[in-house]
Design a protein around this motif. Sequence first.
Motif, mmCIF file in Angstrom:
data_model
loop_
_atom_site.group_PDB
_atom_site.id
_atom_site.type_symbol
_atom_site.label_atom_id
_atom_site.label_comp_id
_atom_site.label_asym_id
_atom_site.label_seq_id
_atom_site.Cartn_x
_atom_site.Cartn_y
_atom_site.Cartn_z
ATOM 1 N N ALA A 109 44.887 89.941 98.139
ATOM 2 C CA ALA A 109 45.864 90.168 97.084
ATOM 3 C C ALA A 109 45.133 90.861 95.950
ATOM 4 O O ALA A 109 43.931 90.636 95.750
ATOM 5 N N GLN A 110 45.847 91.742 95.218
ATOM 6 C CA GLN A 110 45.159 92.530 94.190
ATOM 7 C C GLN A 110 45.712 92.312 92.794
ATOM 8 O O GLN A 110 45.316 92.984 91.847
ATOM 9 N N TYR A 111 46.667 91.376 92.645
ATOM 10 C CA TYR A 111 47.292 91.233 91.333
ATOM 11 C C TYR A 111 47.905 89.851 91.233
ATOM 12 O O TYR A 111 48.647 89.439 92.128
ATOM 13 N N ALA A 112 47.556 89.116 90.181
ATOM 14 C CA ALA A 112 48.152 87.804 89.966
ATOM 15 C C ALA A 112 48.196 87.527 88.470
ATOM 16 O O ALA A 112 47.241 87.842 87.752
ATOM 17 N N ILE A 113 49.319 86.955 88.004
ATOM 18 C CA ILE A 113 49.503 86.781 86.559
ATOM 19 C C ILE A 113 49.504 85.309 86.172
ATOM 20 O O ILE A 113 49.427 84.432 87.020
ATOM 21 N N LEU A 114 49.634 85.059 84.871
ATOM 22 C CA LEU A 114 49.802 83.724 84.299
ATOM 23 C C LEU A 114 48.695 82.764 84.733
ATOM 24 O O LEU A 114 48.968 81.692 85.265
ATOM 25 N N SER A 115 47.454 83.137 84.500
ATOM 26 C CA SER A 115 46.285 82.307 84.797
ATOM 27 C C SER A 115 46.374 81.694 86.194
ATOM 28 O O SER A 115 46.539 80.487 86.349
ATOM 29 N N PRO A 116 46.263 82.537 87.236
ATOM 30 C CA PRO A 116 46.550 82.090 88.602
ATOM 31 C C PRO A 116 45.482 81.205 89.225
ATOM 32 O O PRO A 116 45.741 80.583 90.242
ATOM 33 N N ALA B 102 37.865 81.343 86.636
ATOM 34 C CA ALA B 102 38.263 82.657 86.120
ATOM 35 C C ALA B 102 37.045 83.492 85.733
ATOM 36 O O ALA B 102 36.964 84.671 86.056
ATOM 37 N N GLU B 103 36.103 82.829 85.048
ATOM 38 C CA GLU B 103 34.963 83.583 84.567
ATOM 39 C C GLU B 103 34.154 84.173 85.728
ATOM 40 O O GLU B 103 33.776 85.343 85.712
ATOM 41 N N PHE C 88 46.842 83.515 78.260
ATOM 42 C CA PHE C 88 46.956 83.579 79.720
ATOM 43 C C PHE C 88 46.213 84.816 80.200
ATOM 44 O O PHE C 88 46.069 85.785 79.471
ATOM 45 N N PHE C 89 45.766 84.770 81.457
ATOM 46 C CA PHE C 89 45.076 85.956 81.967
ATOM 47 C C PHE C 89 45.672 86.415 83.294
ATOM 48 O O PHE C 89 46.300 85.657 84.012
ATOM 49 N N THR C 90 45.445 87.691 83.529
ATOM 50 C CA THR C 90 45.844 88.339 84.768
ATOM 51 C C THR C 90 44.569 88.671 85.521
ATOM 52 O O THR C 90 43.583 89.047 84.902
ATOM 53 N N LEU C 91 44.568 88.506 86.833
ATOM 54 C CA LEU C 91 43.457 89.006 87.633
ATOM 55 C C LEU C 91 43.988 90.148 88.491
ATOM 56 O O LEU C 91 45.071 90.043 89.062
ATOM 57 N N HIS C 92 43.239 91.244 88.529
ATOM 58 C CA HIS C 92 43.674 92.340 89.398
ATOM 59 C C HIS C 92 42.472 93.090 89.951
ATOM 60 O O HIS C 92 41.360 92.983 89.404
ATOM 61 N N ALA C 93 42.718 93.844 91.018
ATOM 62 C CA ALA C 93 41.644 94.596 91.656
ATOM 63 C C ALA C 93 41.105 95.632 90.676
ATOM 64 O O ALA C 93 41.857 96.228 89.903
ATOM 65 N N ALA C 94 39.792 95.862 90.723
ATOM 66 C CA ALA C 94 39.167 96.797 89.787
ATOM 67 C C ALA C 94 39.688 98.216 89.989
ATOM 68 O O ALA C 94 39.782 98.987 89.038
ATOM 69 N N ASN C 95 40.058 98.547 91.232
ATOM 70 C CA ASN C 95 40.507 99.924 91.465
ATOM 71 C C ASN C 95 42.014 100.104 91.257
ATOM 72 O O ASN C 95 42.565 101.151 91.545
#
Lengths: 537, 324
Positions: free
Chosen positions: A249-256, A262-263, A505-512
């Motif tokens: 998965a390349q995208y997730a929101i609301l501190s998944p 996270a760090e 809150f944080f989002t994690l997503h793929a660097a590309n």
Amino acid sequence: MPRLSRRSAVSRLALASLLAPLGPELVLAATTPRRGGTLTAIVQPEPVVLTAAVNTAAPTQFVSGNVFDGLVDYAFDLSLRPSLATSWEVAPDGKTITFHLRQGVLWHDGQPFTSADVKWSLENVWQTIHPRNKSIYKNVETVDVPDEHTVVLRLKAPSLAIMSTLNASGATILPRHLYEGTDILTNPYNNKPIGTGPFVFKEWKKGEYILLERNPHYWDQDKPYLDKLIFKVVPDAAARAAALEKGEAQYAILSPVPLREAERLGKLPQLRIETRGYEWLSPVFYLDFNIDNPYLKDVKVRQALAHAIDLQAIAKIVWYGFAVPAISPVPSTVPFFHNPDVPRYAFDPARAETLLDEAGLKRGANGVRFKLTHDFLPYGDDFKRTGDYLKQALKRVGIEVDIRAQDTASFIKRVYADRDFDVSSSWNGAFPDPQMGITRIYWSGWVGSGTPWTNASGYKNPLVDDLIDQAAISPDAKARAELFRKFQTVVQTDLPTLPLAELRFFTLHAANLRDLTQQGDQVYASVKNAWFDTSAE
Amino acid sequence: MASLHYWARRLIQIIFVVLGIAVINFFLLHLAPGDAASVLAGEAGAASPDYMAALRAQFGLDQPLYIQFARYIGNILTFNLGFSFRQGLPVLDLILQRLPATLLLMGTSIGFAFLGGSALGVLAARRVGRGADIVISTVALLFYATPLFWIGIVLVVVFSVWLDWLPVGGMSSIESGYGGIAYALDVARHLVLPAVTLGLFYLAAYTRLMRASVLSVMSRDFIRSARARGVDERRLMRRHVVPNALLPVVTMLGVQIGSILGGAVLVETVFAWPGLGRLAFEALFQRDLNLLLGILLCSSIIVVLVNLGVDLLYSVLDPRIELN
């Protein structure tokens, strides 16, 4: 601290000009959006329906925001940007609001989008069944549609808060031709939405995924860049972390993922962590004091509790830096209404003890003044950890705290219906206008109504009610802001509710995955600007 | 004639057991504080009392409990599982959507646990006290004592994240659009980790049980006399020892089917497997009582039927046991 590594558009342009001598191909690859690719996002929990018009839960808005467009978007500073409305005017008396609509926009089933859709949605959804908008739109008396691309709202009394609700999630426009004459709440299109947005609904396999595909007739030229958008349901936090780390998965929101993960994930070369895009939501985390409790009914005791709690420690340690100490219930991310000059309660346990002594609550033989229970918001570990911190902090000043855990349904009943609690925690989205998410915590009409995230403390102050009611119908933006500033001063003096932190809150997503976060309501908006940069491969 | 009588008695028994479970479930679940409307309003982030009242009226939650109960029993007696207002679908449809995934996962993991456990148990018993026995017994004890969800997460980290052999979760690769055999293989790849995770605990239990059972059968007189008759070792194991030793394992299997459904909740959550366990778990927290009651009713029917099957299996394994 989170690493904010997304480069701004400006610095990317600067980089492009530096690289120009190296050859045009390289620069093009790094800066020009590329068509194609499938984006797999994580949605959790699984949405109940896929249309934000009938359900404003976060997972629904996350998906719905890609299928529907709003009249406007909100920039990072919460200013309005054109979307389905190309321009708008608010009359000086606040009683007329005009929207000029984009021409040539089509619903996904090929029907034209017109002013009639907006009028119908306002009258049948926003004014009736929408849980948040009902009170904000209640002053709209008539909606005129002089032509297919103009909508004129005529109001009994001004309601400037309307201007903060107009994106795809806040005021979803439904296709009138599919909804008129049906029961809106049970209309089958709620689960196979037809919007005007950049992605078209394809399939929902319950318990597994929701599949959207590129809308080839989208009005915003060349967009979206992605061919497919998949929302995968991944219930376990560790599995979400693994899926993101592995690139499934390349995208997730609301501190998944858990904050301590996270760090680590944010430092991986293939992932980026992002805390922008939540400005429209602007979450604020707070404690409610039950002012019917024999101790907490004394304002001195409530102020003592505020002095006993170190908001820096909550933000930095308990929330791993994914929060900043709150000053007032209206967070600093809503600068137009935020009041930094409210009474503040510095971390000062000695002052807390003095106040408690003055209130006649001396330490007993065992060093304990009195006991309280704390019901933390059952939304995960972070809220429980805050409760643990609270127990420690209050013990220092002689207050014993029992922590109580329960599930969401029990929590809502206990705190908002039975009011059988002493201190509870919760968070609300403040949204760009305090009227949307904050005043409900203080307005006396909500007490004991059983409605979640409203006035739990039991606070009833006619002055506060009056300020809220005045601000709701004030036609002048500046005067309104002044009313809300005064409101903040009063509630921070009386302190029925103690704002603890502005959550980040944080989002994690793929660097590309490039150009993903573009606006202040990004998490509930579409990913039409996002594209996969394959130039490094 | 005796057999007909037996079946009639069993059928009546089953009906009463299932009805009893349904009634107890109904009242137990209504003890939980809060309701589906407050959960929906909570998730919405904003709501008003009339919004919640409208939801309650729509869900039938504004009716007194005895009317809700009468409706529920009436529904069950007409084989109607009711409607999940939260999901907007009949409960039966929701269960049927998830049933194949659950049966696939349960069947695979039970099969894996039963076959693997029996084989390892026999192996350990035949090498009792020697290296293979010690290794098998220790590993079995280790898996028996380790929590399911932890095994699941460790397997994901090792086989998905580090080695990159198997997918992290889900039931299929959505983006690939496979069909036919490619799809079946894809599902099988997704099935490996959850089935192994769920199966390992039971595999460990069956290994230990089978080992003890084989040892006890081997010391019996009829085995000695078979040996004396000159039956060779392999045939002795296959015809005389294993069928007799399997009886307690089969009993255990029947008893544990119910708890395997319980374990499936964890495994389905960790692996995002779209099964019934997760649906039930979510329904509980969302106070979607119609759906939860439906799932529990179906599970109780499955458990009762499996136990009936176990009784039948007894008479196959040991012809001396008769069906009455």
